[in-house]
Design a protein around this motif. Structure first.
Motif, short mmCIF file in Angstrom:
data_model
loop_
_atom_site.label_atom_id
_atom_site.label_comp_id
_atom_site.label_asym_id
_atom_site.label_seq_id
_atom_site.Cartn_x
_atom_site.Cartn_y
_atom_site.Cartn_z
N THR A 167 37.73 25.02 38.92
CA THR A 167 37.10 25.38 40.19
C THR A 167 38.13 25.90 41.18
O THR A 167 37.93 26.93 41.84
CB THR A 167 36.36 24.17 40.78
N LEU A 168 39.25 25.20 41.30
CA LEU A 168 40.31 25.63 42.21
C LEU A 168 40.90 26.98 41.82
O LEU A 168 41.15 27.83 42.67
CB LEU A 168 41.43 24.58 42.24
N GLU A 169 41.13 27.16 40.53
CA GLU A 169 41.73 28.42 40.07
C GLU A 169 40.80 29.61 40.28
O GLU A 169 41.24 30.70 40.64
CB GLU A 169 42.14 28.30 38.60
N ILE A 170 39.50 29.41 40.07
CA ILE A 170 38.54 30.48 40.32
C ILE A 170 38.52 30.82 41.81
O ILE A 170 38.53 31.99 42.21
CB ILE A 170 37.13 30.09 39.84
N ARG A 172 40.88 30.38 44.02
CA ARG A 172 42.13 31.06 44.38
C ARG A 172 42.13 32.52 43.93
O ARG A 172 42.60 33.41 44.67
CB ARG A 172 43.32 30.32 43.77
N GLU A 173 41.61 32.77 42.75
CA GLU A 173 41.55 34.15 42.27
C GLU A 173 40.60 34.99 43.12
O GLU A 173 40.90 36.15 43.44
CB GLU A 173 41.11 34.17 40.80
N LEU A 174 39.48 34.42 43.50
CA LEU A 174 38.53 35.15 44.35
C LEU A 174 39.15 35.45 45.71
O LEU A 174 39.01 36.56 46.24
CB LEU A 174 37.25 34.34 44.51
N CYS A 175 39.84 34.48 46.28
CA CYS A 175 40.49 34.70 47.57
C CYS A 175 41.59 35.76 47.45
O CYS A 175 41.79 36.57 48.38
CB CYS A 175 41.05 33.39 48.11
N ARG A 176 42.30 35.76 46.34
CA ARG A 176 43.33 36.77 46.12
C ARG A 176 42.74 38.17 46.15
O ARG A 176 43.39 39.13 46.58
CB ARG A 176 44.03 36.51 44.78
N ARG A 177 41.49 38.28 45.71
CA ARG A 177 40.81 39.58 45.68
C ARG A 177 40.17 39.94 47.03
O ARG A 177 39.58 41.00 47.17
CB ARG A 177 39.71 39.57 44.62
N GLY A 178 40.25 39.02 47.97
CA GLY A 178 39.66 39.28 49.27
C GLY A 178 38.26 38.75 49.45
O GLY A 178 37.61 39.00 50.48
N GLU A 179 37.76 37.99 48.48
CA GLU A 179 36.43 37.39 48.60
C GLU A 179 36.49 36.16 49.53
O GLU A 179 37.49 35.47 49.60
CB GLU A 179 35.90 36.95 47.22
N ASP A 180 35.40 35.93 50.22
CA ASP A 180 35.30 34.77 51.11
C ASP A 180 34.78 33.58 50.30
O ASP A 180 33.59 33.32 50.24
CB ASP A 180 34.35 35.09 52.26
N ALA A 181 35.71 32.87 49.65
CA ALA A 181 35.35 31.78 48.74
C ALA A 181 36.00 30.48 49.19
O ALA A 181 37.18 30.47 49.56
CB ALA A 181 35.77 32.11 47.31
N ALA A 333 42.36 32.94 35.81
CA ALA A 333 40.93 32.74 36.06
C ALA A 333 40.19 34.05 36.28
O ALA A 333 39.03 34.04 36.72
CB ALA A 333 40.75 31.83 37.27
N SER A 334 40.81 35.17 35.96
CA SER A 334 40.21 36.47 36.26
C SER A 334 38.84 36.66 35.62
O SER A 334 37.90 37.14 36.27
CB SER A 334 41.15 37.60 35.81
N ALA A 335 38.70 36.29 34.35
CA ALA A 335 37.43 36.50 33.66
C ALA A 335 36.30 35.70 34.31
O ALA A 335 35.16 36.18 34.42
CB ALA A 335 37.57 36.10 32.19
N LEU A 336 36.60 34.50 34.76
CA LEU A 336 35.59 33.66 35.39
C LEU A 336 35.30 34.14 36.81
O LEU A 336 34.15 34.09 37.27
CB LEU A 336 36.03 32.20 35.39
N ALA A 337 36.32 34.63 37.50
CA ALA A 337 36.10 35.21 38.83
C ALA A 337 35.21 36.45 38.72
O ALA A 337 34.33 36.68 39.57
CB ALA A 337 37.43 35.54 39.49
N ASP A 338 35.45 37.25 37.68
CA ASP A 338 34.59 38.42 37.44
C ASP A 338 33.13 37.99 37.30
O ASP A 338 32.21 38.66 37.80
CB ASP A 338 35.02 39.15 36.16
N ALA A 339 32.90 36.88 36.59
CA ALA A 339 31.54 36.40 36.36
C ALA A 339 30.89 35.97 37.67
O ALA A 339 29.69 36.18 37.89
CB ALA A 339 31.56 35.25 35.37
N VAL A 340 31.67 35.36 38.55
CA VAL A 340 31.15 34.94 39.86
C VAL A 340 30.76 36.17 40.69
O VAL A 340 29.68 36.22 41.29
CB VAL A 340 32.18 34.09 40.62
#
Length: 349
Positions: A167-170, A172-181, A333-340
């Protein structure tokens, strides 16, 4: 709980219990708050480093006594079955309090209920913070959750398979991409790492759903919520908290977590684990009783496998279930962030 983030010279107490099974709180603190850790306390391993002891933490030293380090807090770094303070930990707690060092514990055994320890703390102007101690008393209402706030919840085949880490890694990856997570902590370690949350596994049963709902409603100003999972829907001891979370946070998507090679239920070696396909189906059906939901990805804990074995497992599971699969430590966690992100776009459309 943001008070937990004020500590910048933390000593993690794991004395003689420095195993991945027991010391997962210390390991996560070393991974996610390394700049705030001054030392690990273990009398048997003193003189080495956190990296040598746990494979994380770099050159953070392992010491034998609090006298060897300048500390502002002693964190109980273990999560033992039953949540009781080991008897041999008590002298370290007493030593910390007697020199004005705060003590932070995530155990079910509340240190602040101990008269001798509370007297020590008061006498020396120290604090005892029991992370799991809470006054929450509210049932779920089944409403007030904003439909445009995407909720993704981690669930598992068993306990201690890496739900918090995934959960934490997803997040962090979303935030790295600029998502509000935002990450929502539901257990002692997640709360210690993030500084806030609610200890779902220490709630009166009637209020588990309400606590999960409260976490969501108080954080739904974010576009995406990543909600830490607890227990397992099939665990004979801990299934109640798992179902309460599923219905309380009403997730749109689930990330299923499991550990390669594990055969039996944690702590109950006479009970075989159910197949992951059966577990995934049960999670989707149970979650959807409250809110339409499906599994969007699989997080594999391959800590006991070789890199080659882990890759084969990832490819096999991904193909079998038609879902993105990865080990967030080995693969990111890129693949799981993609899924989100894909689920977010789907629901918005």
């Amino acid at each position: 709980m943001n008070e937990l983030l004020k500590y910048r010279r933390v000593v993690l107490l794991v004395d003689r219990l420095a195993t991945p099974f027991l010391a997962k709180t210390a390991i996560s603190m070393l991974r996610y708050r390394p700049d705030d850790i001054a030392a690990v306390l273990d009398t048997e391993q003193a003189g080495t480093t956190a990296e040598v002891l746990f494979g994380v933490g770099g050159k953070i030293p392992v010491v034998a006594t609090l006298r060897d380090v300048d500390a502002d807090a002693l964190f109980i770094g273990i999560a033992p079955p039953g949540g009781m303070l080991p008897e041999h930990f008590r002298p370290f707690v007493e030593q910390a309090l007697s020199v004005g060092i705060d003590v932070v514990s995530g155990l079910h055994d509340f240190l602040s209920n101990d008269p001798a320890l509370t007297l020590l703390a008061k006498t020396h102007s120290a604090k005892i913070l029991d992370v799991r101690k809470n006054p929450f008393r509210q049932t779920a209402t089944g409403g007030d959750i904003a439909p445009d706030c995407l909720r993704v919840h981690s669930v598992g085949q068993d306990c201690s398979v890496g739900k918090m880490v995934a959960t934490l890694e997803i997040q962090r990856e979303l935030c790295r991409r600029g998502e509000d997570a935002s990450f929502l902590a539901t257990g002692q370690t997640g709360i210690m790492v993030s500084g806030k949350g609610l200890p779902i596994d220490c709630m009166v049963a009637d209020f588990v759903n309400g606590a999960a709902e409260r976490l969501v409603t108080e954080s739904q100003d974010h576009e995406i919520l990543l909600i830490e999972g607890q227990g397992s829907i099939s665990h004979p001891s801990f299934s109640a908290v798992t179902v309460g979370l599923l219905h309380g946070c009403a997730p749109d998507g689930l990330v299923f977590c499991y550990e390669m090679g594990r055969k039996f239920v944690k702590g109950l070696d006479n009970i075989p684990l159910l197949p992951i396909g059966q577990m995934m189906d049960a999670y989707e059906r149970t979650a959807s009783l409250r809110h339409p939901c499906r599994i969007i990805g699989i997080a594999i804990n391959s800590r006991n496998a070789s890199a080659e074995e882990a890759t084969e497992e990832r490819d096999r599971v991904g193909k079998e279930f038609g879902l993105p699969a990865c080990d967030v430590y080995r693969d990111g966690a890129s693949a799981l962030a993609d899924a989100v992100v894909a689920l977010k776009r789907e629901l918005k459309s």
